[in-house]
Enzyme design. Sequence first.
Site, short mmCIF file in Angstrom:
data_model
loop_
_atom_site.label_atom_id
_atom_site.label_comp_id
_atom_site.label_asym_id
_atom_site.label_seq_id
_atom_site.Cartn_x
_atom_site.Cartn_y
_atom_site.Cartn_z
N SER A 9 45.11 -2.16 20.54
CA SER A 9 44.13 -2.16 21.62
C SER A 9 43.85 -3.59 22.04
O SER A 9 43.38 -4.40 21.21
CB SER A 9 42.83 -1.51 21.15
OG SER A 9 41.80 -1.87 22.05
N HIS A 34 47.21 -0.07 24.23
CA HIS A 34 46.02 0.74 24.49
C HIS A 34 45.03 -0.11 25.28
O HIS A 34 44.66 -1.21 24.83
CB HIS A 34 45.42 1.19 23.16
CG HIS A 34 44.23 2.07 23.29
ND1 HIS A 34 44.32 3.42 23.55
CD2 HIS A 34 42.90 1.80 23.20
CE1 HIS A 34 43.11 3.95 23.60
NE2 HIS A 34 42.21 2.98 23.39
N ASP A 36 41.40 -0.42 26.93
CA ASP A 36 40.04 0.13 26.89
C ASP A 36 39.24 -0.32 28.10
O ASP A 36 38.86 -1.49 28.20
CB ASP A 36 39.33 -0.34 25.62
CG ASP A 36 39.85 0.37 24.39
OD1 ASP A 36 39.86 1.62 24.40
OD2 ASP A 36 40.23 -0.31 23.42
N MET A 38 35.80 -0.13 30.08
CA MET A 38 34.38 0.21 29.84
C MET A 38 33.54 -0.27 31.00
O MET A 38 33.75 -1.38 31.51
CB MET A 38 33.89 -0.45 28.56
CG MET A 38 34.75 -0.13 27.35
SD MET A 38 34.02 -0.82 25.84
CE MET A 38 35.35 -0.56 24.67
N HIS A 67 42.50 4.10 28.46
CA HIS A 67 41.37 4.86 27.91
C HIS A 67 40.14 4.54 28.75
O HIS A 67 39.57 3.45 28.62
CB HIS A 67 41.19 4.45 26.44
CG HIS A 67 40.05 5.12 25.73
ND1 HIS A 67 39.62 4.71 24.48
CD2 HIS A 67 39.25 6.15 26.08
CE1 HIS A 67 38.61 5.48 24.10
NE2 HIS A 67 38.35 6.36 25.06
N MET A 69 36.55 4.67 29.53
CA MET A 69 35.20 4.96 29.03
C MET A 69 34.24 4.64 30.15
O MET A 69 33.47 3.67 30.09
CB MET A 69 34.93 4.11 27.77
CG MET A 69 35.66 4.64 26.55
SD MET A 69 35.77 3.40 25.23
CE MET A 69 37.24 2.56 25.74
N MET A 139 37.99 10.27 18.93
CA MET A 139 37.30 9.01 18.63
C MET A 139 36.88 9.04 17.17
O MET A 139 36.15 9.94 16.75
CB MET A 139 36.06 8.83 19.51
CG MET A 139 36.30 8.47 20.97
SD MET A 139 37.26 6.97 21.30
CE MET A 139 36.43 5.71 20.35
N ASP A 177 41.36 6.75 17.42
CA ASP A 177 40.92 5.47 17.98
C ASP A 177 39.62 5.04 17.31
O ASP A 177 38.57 5.67 17.49
CB ASP A 177 40.71 5.67 19.50
CG ASP A 177 40.44 4.35 20.22
OD1 ASP A 177 40.43 3.30 19.56
OD2 ASP A 177 40.23 4.41 21.45
C1 DX5 Z 1 36.38 1.54 21.00
C2 DX5 Z 1 37.76 1.49 21.61
C3 DX5 Z 1 38.85 1.21 20.66
C4 DX5 Z 1 38.74 -0.10 19.92
C5 DX5 Z 1 39.26 0.12 18.53
O1 DX5 Z 1 35.53 2.09 21.92
O2 DX5 Z 1 38.08 2.72 22.26
O3 DX5 Z 1 40.13 1.34 21.28
O4 DX5 Z 1 39.46 -1.14 20.53
O5 DX5 Z 1 39.05 -1.03 17.80
P1 DX5 Z 1 39.23 -1.09 16.21
O6 DX5 Z 1 40.65 -0.65 15.92
O7 DX5 Z 1 38.97 -2.52 15.90
O8 DX5 Z 1 38.24 -0.15 15.62
ZN ZN Z 2 40.15 3.06 22.99
#
Ligand code: DX5
Ligand code: ZN
Length: 219
Positions: A9, A34, A36, A38, A67, A69, A139, A177
């Site tokens: 990620s 990946h 993320d 947000m 992903h 969010m 998650m 994840d």
């Molecule tokens: C959290 C993200 C993850 C995050 C995971 O909301 O969706 O993808 O980057 O990070 P680690 O592997 O450090 O828990």
């Molecule tokens: Zn993620």
Amino acid sequence: MKDIIVMPSILSADFACMDKELKSIEEAGADAVHCDVMDGHFVPNITFGPGFLAACAKKTSLPFYVHLMIENPDMYIEQFAKPDIVAEITVHEEACCHLHRTLQNIKATGKKAGVALNPHTNEDVLEYVMEDLDSVLVMTVNPGFGGQKFISSMLKKIERVRSISDRLGLDLDITVDGGIDGNTCKQVISAGANMLVAGNYVFANKTLSRADAVRSLRG
Ligand code: DX5
Ligand code: ZN
């Protein structure tokens, strides 16, 4: 059993030199990236939008798994789907009051469609869209931040999603994840996950090289 796909990620990467970070995970043997996204509303953190993603897409040939969010994902699906390198777009069940329509919107862009479930969300909410899905993202932390502790009660959810997928003959991808490392990877793989996201374990590992970290996640 499906092949294990390892997806670092980029949330845990250095945003100021993302081109180098992407090269480094490519060289480390990662299978995908990946991404993320947000929005500061659905989750209490803000990352990046489709412009940044499009710029990153020019710096690697690894497929991107996006992903989202964010609230109102339908407004942005087309923009996030623009780079050819984007393989799949995942939305949160909790952010979609018309989930079936949203999945059709993703499919209309030619990309695979995934649904993410927060830790508190029961897999039953997917009953009527199972056949419209390419993947379920379980998650294993609350979304919003990297570096959190794996929630082990999610192993049961992974097992249940895998058994529903098997019962329906769907061969779904199950992504996990949050808090995935050299130990939790074994537990999630034996519960039925085949796609592993790892942020801190790959980008901020104090003992393993990125290549060793990626290798150790294959179970
Ligand atoms: C959290 C993200 C993850 C995050 C995971 O909301 O969706 O993808 O980057 O990070 P680690 O592997 O450090 O828990
Ligand atoms: Zn993620």
